[in-house]
Scaffold this active site. Sequence first.
Site, PDB file in Angstrom:
ATOM      1  N   ASP A  31      91.806  36.553  72.760  1.00  0.00           N
ATOM      2  CA  ASP A  31      91.355  35.136  72.738  1.00  0.00           C
ATOM      3  C   ASP A  31      91.828  34.204  71.513  1.00  0.00           C
ATOM      4  OD1 ASP A  31      89.679  36.516  74.733  1.00  0.00           O
ATOM      5  OD2 ASP A  31      88.005  36.368  73.347  1.00  0.00           O
ATOM      6  N   GLU A  52      87.472  30.968  82.818  1.00  0.00           N
ATOM      7  CA  GLU A  52      87.076  30.673  81.528  1.00  0.00           C
ATOM      8  C   GLU A  52      88.430  30.305  80.859  1.00  0.00           C
ATOM      9  OE1 GLU A  52      85.794  34.706  81.072  1.00  0.00           O
ATOM     10  OE2 GLU A  52      87.810  35.623  80.687  1.00  0.00           O
TER      11      GLU A  52
END
Length: 326
Positions: free
Chosen positions: A38, A208
């Site tokens: 991420d 997401e």
Amino acid sequence: MKYLCLSLLFFSGAFSFAQSSKTINQSGNPIFKGWYADPDAAIFKNKYWIYPTYSAKYREQVFLDAFSSEDLIKWQKHEHILDTAAIKWANKAMWAPAIVEKDKKYYLFFGANDIQSDNEVGGIGVAVSDKPEGPFKDHLGKPLVDKFYNGAQPIDQFVFKDKDGQYYLIYGGWRHCNIAKLNKDFTGFLPFDDGIIFKEITPEKYVEGPYMFIRNGKYYFMWSEGGWTGPDYSVAYAIGDSPFGPFKRVDKILKQDPSIATGAGHHSVIINKKNDKYYIIYHRRPLGDTDGNHRVTCIDEMHFDAEGNILPVKITNEGVKAQQLK
């Protein structure tokens, strides 16, 4: 046998030389050691910075590290720039940091605790520091977003600065994405003209990991699709005329290559304005590795066609060439 040994010695030396040359001239992928995912990338003070999730079991995700580089090749690790000792309400699953500089302060937004309902403590927090390497301290003493608005889990936040200087929080898991207008000191939100705080801008197939940037007056909205532990985790995008869209999905531009790696997703973008180069920073999973948390941070160059569409990114083992900012 003598000649075989000499041949092997020569091959070994040549291999070492090739590796050395690659290290000097190209980043290689992954760009630094360790399980990290991420990644959010930024440029501060003529350095590239990456702020990733420490990829481990939830109970072990209690801190964040950062990495800095002058050339995209050599990366310096800055350990524990933020941890749960500084964030009293956080106790696990410290995820997906997003950083922004404002008024000579550095604001690090993060998710924590992986809340599953409005009755739990956690959500999106904010930490602040005078330096990009921290240490960071809690800005609010509580989460900035701690409820499910429009069905969006409060995780995977990205801070977007618009052309007029307004900052927006774009976030959301569970297949819903919201945008909200941040106030000047990042302690809360300003309502839109219709009185709404959280507007939903969810495009088709969104899961997401939202990200946004402006190019040639257009708003590029990017996100991750698929399951984060699976091989088909990937990145798609849309183009709009404002940060509110509407955003119609264009195509998928980052995905697995079964000969290189799987699960390529949850990204950010570095824009080198000096030479108009775009780099996509993302995580992926080594071939044959089935541990959900075994993710590594990688970089590859991103290109556009004449109409401004993002071309499919080729994920590589070589990464990118050295690129100075000065």
